[in-house]
Design a protein around this motif. Structure first.
Motif, PDB file in Angstrom:
ATOM      1  N   ALA A 188      38.745  44.986  39.563  1.00  0.00           N
ATOM      2  CA  ALA A 188      37.802  44.205  38.588  1.00  0.00           C
ATOM      3  C   ALA A 188      36.515  43.907  39.320  1.00  0.00           C
ATOM      4  CB  ALA A 188      38.509  43.444  37.766  1.00  0.00           C
ATOM      5  N   GLY A 189      36.906  43.082  40.519  1.00  0.00           N
ATOM      6  CA  GLY A 189      35.642  42.799  41.318  1.00  0.00           C
ATOM      7  C   GLY A 189      34.861  43.683  41.925  1.00  0.00           C
ATOM      8  N   ALA A 190      35.136  44.928  41.925  1.00  0.00           N
ATOM      9  CA  ALA A 190      34.345  46.052  42.404  1.00  0.00           C
ATOM     10  C   ALA A 190      33.286  46.097  41.531  1.00  0.00           C
ATOM     11  CB  ALA A 190      35.168  47.230  42.595  1.00  0.00           C
ATOM     12  N   VAL A 191      33.323  45.770  40.231  1.00  0.00           N
ATOM     13  CA  VAL A 191      32.179  45.962  39.264  1.00  0.00           C
ATOM     14  C   VAL A 191      31.614  44.711  39.016  1.00  0.00           C
ATOM     15  CG1 VAL A 191      31.762  46.640  37.018  1.00  0.00           C
ATOM     16  CG2 VAL A 191      33.274  48.148  38.193  1.00  0.00           C
ATOM     17  N   LEU A 192      32.551  43.684  38.750  1.00  0.00           N
ATOM     18  CA  LEU A 192      31.926  42.374  38.562  1.00  0.00           C
ATOM     19  C   LEU A 192      31.889  41.424  39.749  1.00  0.00           C
ATOM     20  CD1 LEU A 192      35.137  41.352  36.166  1.00  0.00           C
ATOM     21  CD2 LEU A 192      32.943  41.897  35.495  1.00  0.00           C
ATOM     22  N   PRO A 193      30.931  40.384  39.831  1.00  0.00           N
ATOM     23  CA  PRO A 193      30.602  39.638  41.003  1.00  0.00           C
ATOM     24  C   PRO A 193      31.603  38.883  41.354  1.00  0.00           C
ATOM     25  CG  PRO A 193      29.690  38.521  39.028  1.00  0.00           C
ATOM     26  CD  PRO A 193      30.450  39.877  38.442  1.00  0.00           C
ATOM     27  N   LEU A 194      32.540  39.735  42.088  1.00  0.00           N
ATOM     28  CA  LEU A 194      33.546  39.117  42.739  1.00  0.00           C
ATOM     29  C   LEU A 194      33.806  39.913  44.194  1.00  0.00           C
ATOM     30  CD1 LEU A 194      36.343  39.033  40.069  1.00  0.00           C
ATOM     31  CD2 LEU A 194      35.023  36.983  41.153  1.00  0.00           C
ATOM     32  N   PRO A 195      34.401  39.461  45.156  1.00  0.00           N
ATOM     33  CA  PRO A 195      34.536  40.348  46.481  1.00  0.00           C
ATOM     34  C   PRO A 195      35.750  41.281  46.091  1.00  0.00           C
ATOM     35  CG  PRO A 195      35.460  37.979  46.709  1.00  0.00           C
ATOM     36  CD  PRO A 195      34.918  38.065  45.151  1.00  0.00           C
TER      37      PRO A 195
END
Length: 164
Positions: free
Chosen positions: A19-26
């Motif tokens: 999910a973080g690959a798209v959202l602002p997460l590492p």
């Protein structure tokens, strides 16, 4: 009992990483943590070269991801104003919805070029380049996170196949 927690933590990290690959997460670093958690459980044993490969890819892609919008801006004829605008827009966009990231990089590059007195048509082209760079980074992160999930899934599946 520790192995169960490592397995559950691993699955959570791998999925949140995707999910973080798209959202602002590492994203990729979280997925990598999940892979290591799984490695230190009884459910999987990755060889050193596999883990090293994923560490190198994660570091390289994390660095590339920050420079991809700048690279895209320059590749499409932008100047340092557009590159700076893209980076600032991306950072500001992170504080908003995931769409804010895309919009921020695009608008930042466009506004940066306009501030640098670039013709609007060329500024728009540079902004498109920034958007393409951002998308390229996201696609790379998604592919990397999916690869880690697949490797983890095979290892977990292999463990449970041996148990039956």
């Amino acid at each position: 009992m520790t192995d169960i927690f490592l397995l559950i933590g691993s699955i959570i990290c791998l999925l949140v990483g995707l999910a973080g690959a798209v959202l602002p997460l590492p994203g990729p670093p979280l997925s990598l943590i999940g892979l290591f958690m799984l490695h230190y459980s009884k459910y999987a044993q990755f060889d050193r070269s596999t883990l090293t490969f994923f560490v190198i890819l994660t570091v390289a892609l994390s660095i590339f991801d920050y420079y991809a919008p700048i690279w895209g801006t320059k590749k499409f004829g932008g100047t340092k104003y557009g590159s700076w605008g893209s980076m600032i827009g991306l950072l500001v966009g992170l504080f908003f919805t995931p769409i804010g990231m895309f919009l921020g990089a695009f608008l930042g590059a466009f506004i940066g070029e306009i501030i640098g007195k670039t013709e609007p048509k060329i500024a728009f082209k540079a902004a498109i380049g920034s958007f393409i760079g951002l998308i390229t980074g996201i696609v790379g992160k998604v592919i990397l996170c999916l690869a880690m999930i697949i490797f983890a899934g095979f290892e977990i599946g292999e463990y449970f196949m041996m148990m039956t």
